[in-house]
Design an enzyme around this catalytic site. Structure first.
Site: not given
Ligand code: GLA
Ligand code: ZN
Length: 667
Positions: A152, A309
């Site tokens: 991210e 994710e």
């Molecule tokens: C993001 C991050 C993860 C985690 C999630 C929690 O997407 O990439 O590492 O922190 O949020 O929702």
């Protein structure tokens, strides 16, 4: 790179075995539980730098070797991460320049994550180095299937190195001409003329924050910094593992980076999907989520993407983390696949014992065993996904597109004037996307750089800023027979946020639409203002253009205020096509009513030949038709012929019931 990397849907998620290095029996238990839950993939090493390189130049790959081998033995595909998202403490101590300087001008201390300078040569070198080590070590490992670059990417750095890089960027952008810069930024205003490049610095609260062109340039620069940071990370991987695709996980409509531009540098698009199901508004949330799926799908012309994710149950970062109704997770997974995902992945596989995210949902809870609801639902999802493998690589064809342009996400926020409270560019895009979504019509979500010519209908809500070629592209599109719909504050400025002279919309677009805008009004929320479209009355919400027709046909008029009787919706025949101007914002049914009519006139067919009842969503991908019910009651749908029910491998036809939060996949 191909369209398809796997013949099955990747099912897995972020896995942190390094957090459990002292209890390695848990690693074996993880393998057992992964197989039990039909999980076939693990994303490893995202935040593992400190354990991979505990001291500068001292490496510790033993644990990762072991895990990679275990994964291979158990048929788990590994998506291996590069660890740049969080650095070891020794690095920050020895090389403070790797730490980020916030807008305040103060350098951050070591801590959290995503806390690095994007420009620092030392940091870039360290990242290249660890990535090279990983690639060299695992290049022939059978478990390695994909690279997950960093995590991210986000934020910005205001350190002296970044300031200098920004100045160099600006200098190149404006062809080394201060005269051009002063003109484009309209620097005569408030005596802002710049006489030397070193007078430029990043926008800041305590410095310059009123020059919107500077703010746009900063966002473009931050995007380019991320891209060059990404390229720096990828270079050793491309060299050593040329056949392993690279991706990086993006965050919804995050406005810090122009994702539509970054996409060009990735083999696979991936994004992290955390819908706000907890609000209870499943109808809106499902349509907004579909919009984001389509946004990412459209970044590589419809090529399948990864849902890198999602949560197996709850997150830990909403104010109130309500558990979504049982079934939501599986339905959300089916939706992702329907809209073009070739993966369903989670944050996270196993809940951490400590740390900031220990209460974030996971496939394996602190209890450590499989006897709980979440594990059962994930297992169910895994079973469903295994039956859908044939869909991988499949695309959906779109005849309609919504323009949601990242540069306009910025531009629509930065100008001062009219309604400064309600801008909501992305929401406006979702609103005009929803009518297509609801009718089972595939719509792409595109930037201004996309090819317009392949569509029959393009809707461009609140298209405030135009790029150099946008005018020409719209003209060509409509001349050739396309239907182009736009709304208020259309075609006002160029890419430096300078207003077009000669009235809005810009230049020849006035002829295309057969209207010009005389004034723009902003409506306080307590005011009751009305306008019509084909005789039906709607509220005017927040903003409207008072337009003057020069040839367009009037489809509706204002009913209130001094402009009562003036046109509120128009259509103009231009070439072989039609150009619609919707002069007011309405937060009710207007978008749906207008799109319904245009879809009918343009004869855009839904993806299926049967009627789609309200509250069911239908999407065709490849040979599969996905029918989904996000509502709280069971719904009936009548099929037009015999289909194969893919999940039960049986024949179905006629009326079928889709349960609340249920789904059906037919072929
Ligand atoms: C993001 C991050 C993860 C985690 C999630 C929690 O997407 O990439 O590492 O922190 O949020 O929702
Ligand atoms: Zn910096």
């Amino acid at each position: 790179m191909p369209d398809k990397y796997f013949d099955f849907i990747i099912h897995g998620g972020d896995y942190n075995p390094d957090q459990w290095i002292k209890t390695k029996e848990i690693w074996d238990e993880d393998m057992r539980l992964m197989k039990l839950s039909h999980v076939n993939s693990a994303t490893i090493g995202i935040f593992s730098w400190a354990i991979l390189e505990p001291e500068e130049g001292v490496y510790n790959f033993g644990w990762l070797d072991e895990i990679m081998d275990k994964a291979a033995e158990n048929g788990i595909s590994v998506i291996l991460a590069t660890p740049s998202g969080a650095r070891p403490a020794w690095m920050a101590k020895k090389y403070p320049e790797v730490l980020r300087v916030e807008e305040s001008g103060i350098r951050n201390e070591y801590g959290v994550r995503h806390n690095h300078c994007l420009t620092s040569p030392i940091y870039r070198e360290k990242v290249r180095n660890i990535n090279r080590k990983l690639a060299e070590r695992y290049k022939n490992h059978p478990a390695l299937k994909m690279w997950h670059i960093s995590n991210e990417y986000s934020g910005e750095c205001h350190c002296p190195l970044c300031q200098q890089a920004f100045r160099d960027w600006i200098k190149e952008y404006y062809h080394n001409s201060l005269d051009e810069l002063n003109d484009k930024w309209w620097n005569g205003f408030w005596a802002h003329q710049i006489d030397s490049w070193d007078e430029i610095s990043s926008p800041k609260f305590r410095g310059e924050n009123h020059v919107s062109a500077l703010k746009l340039c900063w966002k473009r620069f931050v995007t380019d910094s991320h891209i060059s940071f990404l390229e720096n990370e990828i270079a050793p991987l491309r060299e050593i593992t040329p056949d392993i695709p690279v991706t990086t996980n993006m965050m919804r409509m995050y406005d810090g980076i122009n994702y539509q531009k970054m996409a060009e540098h990735l083999d696979i698009i991936s994004w992290d999907n955390y819908p706000a199901w907890g609000t209870g508004d499943y109808g809106y949330v499902s349509s907004e989520t579909a919009f984001v799926h389509d946004t990412f799908r459209s970044m590589k012309e419809g090529k399948p993407f990864f849902m890198m994710e999602s949560t197996p149950s709850i997150v830990n970062w909403f104010d109130i983390n309500k558990i979504p109704a049982p079934g939501t997770q599986t339905l959300g997974a089916v939706q992702a696949v329907a809209y073009g995902a070739d993966s369903v992945q989670y944050f996270q596989w196993r809940k951490a014992r400590g740390g900031h995210e220990k209460y974030h949902g996971a496939v394996v809870d602190h209890c450590g065993h499989e006897n709980n609801r979440v594990f059962r639902e994930i297992t169910k999802t895994g079973e469903v996904l295994e039956k859908l493998g044939k869909v991988t690589g499949g695309r959906s064809e779109a005849k309609a597109a919504i323009i949601c342009d990242w540069e306009n996400i910025w531009a629509t926020k930065y100008f001062c004037g009219y309604n400064n409270k309600h801008r909501d560019y992305e929401k406006e895009c979702v609103k005009w996307y929803a009518p297509f979504h609801k009718r089972g019509i595939t719509a792409d979500v595109i930037s201004l750089d996309a090819d317009f010519d392949k569509y029959d209908v393009i809707v461009a809500p609140f298209l405030y800023m135009l790029k150099n070629d946008t005018e020409e592209k719209i003209i060509r599109f409509v001349e050739k027979g396309g239907r182009f719909v736009t709304t208020y504050l259309f075609g006002c400025v160029d890419t430096d946020d300078r207003c077009y002279l000669g009235g809005f919309p810009a230049n020849r677009l006035k002829d295309v639409f057969g209207v010009y805008c005389e004034e723009t009004d902003s409506i306080p929320e307590s005011f009751d203002r009305k306008a019509t479209y084909k005789g039906k009355e709607y509220s005017v919400n927040h903003i409207c253009d008072v337009i003057h027709t020069t040839g367009a046909k009037v489809l509706g008029e204002y009913k209130t205020d001094f402009y009562a009787g003036e046109p509120s919706v128009t259509v103009n025949d231009y070439g072989k096509g039609k150009a619609y101007y919707v002069a007011f914002r309405n937060d009710g049914e207007l978008a749906d009513d207008i799109c319904r009519d245009i879809i009918g006139e343009a004869d855009i067919r839904t993806d299926v030949n049967f009627e789609i009842p309200t509250e069911l969503t239908v999407r065709k991908r490849g040979d599969y038709i996905f029918i989904m019910n996000f509502s709280d009651s069971d719904k009936e749908i009548v099929l037009d012929k015999k289909y194969k029910d893919v999940l039960s491998d049986s024949e179905i036809s006629g009326a079928i019931t889709i349960k609340s939060l249920g789904y059906s996949v037919i072929e």
